[in-house]
Design a protein around this motif. Structure first.
Motif, short mmCIF file in Angstrom:
data_model
loop_
_atom_site.label_atom_id
_atom_site.label_comp_id
_atom_site.label_asym_id
_atom_site.label_seq_id
_atom_site.Cartn_x
_atom_site.Cartn_y
_atom_site.Cartn_z
N VAL A 148 -10.87 20.45 45.46
CA VAL A 148 -10.24 20.18 44.16
C VAL A 148 -8.74 20.41 44.23
CG1 VAL A 148 -10.11 20.98 41.76
CG2 VAL A 148 -12.35 20.64 42.84
N PHE A 149 -8.33 21.52 44.84
CA PHE A 149 -6.91 21.82 44.91
C PHE A 149 -6.17 20.80 45.78
CE2 PHE A 149 -3.25 23.92 46.91
CZ PHE A 149 -2.51 24.20 45.76
N SER A 209 -13.17 15.01 41.08
CA SER A 209 -13.06 14.75 39.64
C SER A 209 -14.39 14.46 38.97
CB SER A 209 -12.10 13.59 39.40
OG SER A 209 -10.82 13.90 39.88
N LEU A 210 -15.29 13.77 39.66
CA LEU A 210 -16.56 13.41 39.05
C LEU A 210 -17.65 14.45 39.30
CD1 LEU A 210 -16.73 9.55 39.66
CD2 LEU A 210 -15.81 10.82 37.71
N GLU A 229 -10.43 20.82 37.54
CA GLU A 229 -9.30 20.99 36.65
C GLU A 229 -8.31 21.94 37.32
OE1 GLU A 229 -8.25 22.91 32.25
OE2 GLU A 229 -10.34 22.54 32.83
N VAL A 230 -7.09 21.47 37.53
CA VAL A 230 -6.06 22.28 38.18
C VAL A 230 -4.89 22.45 37.23
CG1 VAL A 230 -4.51 22.50 40.16
CG2 VAL A 230 -6.77 21.46 40.45
N VAL A 263 -12.40 25.18 38.34
CA VAL A 263 -11.10 25.30 37.68
C VAL A 263 -10.18 26.11 38.59
CG1 VAL A 263 -9.84 26.12 35.65
CG2 VAL A 263 -12.16 25.22 35.39
N VAL A 264 -8.96 25.59 38.78
CA VAL A 264 -7.98 26.26 39.62
C VAL A 264 -6.71 26.46 38.81
CG1 VAL A 264 -6.65 26.15 41.77
CG2 VAL A 264 -8.92 25.09 41.66
N GLU A 265 -6.15 27.65 38.89
CA GLU A 265 -4.89 27.94 38.19
C GLU A 265 -3.86 28.46 39.20
OE1 GLU A 265 -3.14 30.32 34.29
OE2 GLU A 265 -5.26 29.76 34.44
#
Length: 324
Positions: free
Chosen positions: A121-122, A85-86, A91-92, A277-279
């Motif tokens: 991140v995921f 996060s830092l 962003e997921v 960024v993960v979508e």
């Protein structure tokens, strides 16, 4: 892997990855992103290379799914949060597209060399959203699980990549993360950062069909901006006969901190703080959408096209490399 509490060798933390190259008993899995040690002239790396060669020849170990430790994951999540996060400003999106329960095959694109921030991140997002008690396993080259200092990955649910291990995890009701692009995709040149590159690896589709589970695409961007990736080094690997000696098909070259010129990425690198960024896309049921006997190539083309369209859309949102 490649999910761990920090970025590690191999995308989950790498993962799995090239199902057509996953070994059968007695063969070696050459798709993992953990490249062998190639520090020419170094006695330490020479010894490491011998250890790698020994591991490459070993049978892929059967997964012990009980090694996953929810209490350990819960205790280490704060460190994972700091990094994800830092540092990477992770962003997921679309976690609600993952079924709330039951087995599911999560199929991701792979970036960042042997340091895989998209997996980090995921993983944080998955555990925060579903809780650490939900079974979540990631597939990785067996070399990763035997690499000094990376044994903790088993406690996060990482198992050696093989169709048998993946099937066992799905049969246990787990969400299983695979990266069909493997070492080739994770080391692709930076100017190909916004390309889904699974090659002709379609084994993940056969796995989903045989197990009767949905495929959930997981698309990430930003990982290939954590260093300057120059070449996958496939020709160099062949010239040095690494594909024969170690069953490694790539010898990637990059410019990365702190090494400068980074050959093999065996010791990893300090990734630049690129925004990740993960979508997550809606689930795909191969039998429901393509019939009782789905054509594997047709499903593969559909999955990769959806992922490429999503990656293109994510790329259009970015203003500057690293900054996001």
């Amino acid at each position: 892997m490649a999910a761990a509490s920090h970025t590690t060798v191999n995308g989950h933390g790498a993962p799995p990855q090239g199902w057509d190259d996953v070994p059968r008993p007695g063969e070696a899995d050459d798709e993992g992103t953990a490249s062998g040690p190639f520090g020419f002239g170094s006695s330490l790396l020479t010894r490491a290379a011998k250890a790698v060669a020994s591991q490459v020849q070993r049978r892929v170990p059967r997964a012990d799914l009980d090694e996953r430790d929810p209490d350990y994951i819960r205790e280490t999540l704060p460190r994972l949060w700091l990094l994800s996060s830092l540092y990477f400003r992770g962003e997921v999106r679309g976690l609600g597209n993952i079924p709330d329960e039951g087995p599911v095959l999560l199929v991701g694109n792979h970036s960042g060399g042997n340091m895989t921030p998209d997996t980090t991140v995921f993983s944080l997002a998955f555990h925060a959203y579903f809780g650490v008690e939900r079974r979540f396993h990631q597939l990785a080259h067996n070399l990763v699980l035997n690499w000094p200092g990376l044994g903790f990955l088993r406690r996060y649910g990482t198992v050696a990549a093989s169709p048998e291990n993946a099937k066992a995890a799905l049969d246990a009701g787990a969400a299983v993360l695979v990266y069909p692009g493997g070492d080739r995709e994770v080391h692709r040149p930076s100017w190909q950062a916004n390309t889904i590159d699974f090659g002709d690896r379609t084994g993940y589709v056969r796995l989903a069909v045989e197990a009767g589970v949905p495929i959930v695409p997981v698309v990430a961007i930003g990982g290939q901006e954590t260093a300057l990736f120059l070449t996958q080094g496939e020709t160099l690997a062949k010239l040095l006969r690494l594909d024969k000696a170690l069953r490694l098909k790539v010898l990637p070259i990059s410019l990365a901190v702190p090494w400068g010129l980074n050959v093999g990425d065996v010791l990893g690198h300090v990734p630049l703080p690129s925004k990740i960024v993960v979508e997550v896309l809606p689930p795909i049921d191969p039998r429901e959408e393509f019939g009782d006997d789905p054509d594997v190539d047709e499903v593969h083309e559909h999955v990769t096209r959806l992922m490429q369209d999503t990656l293109d859309a994510l790329a259009s949102e970015r203003r500057l490399p690293v900054i996001g």
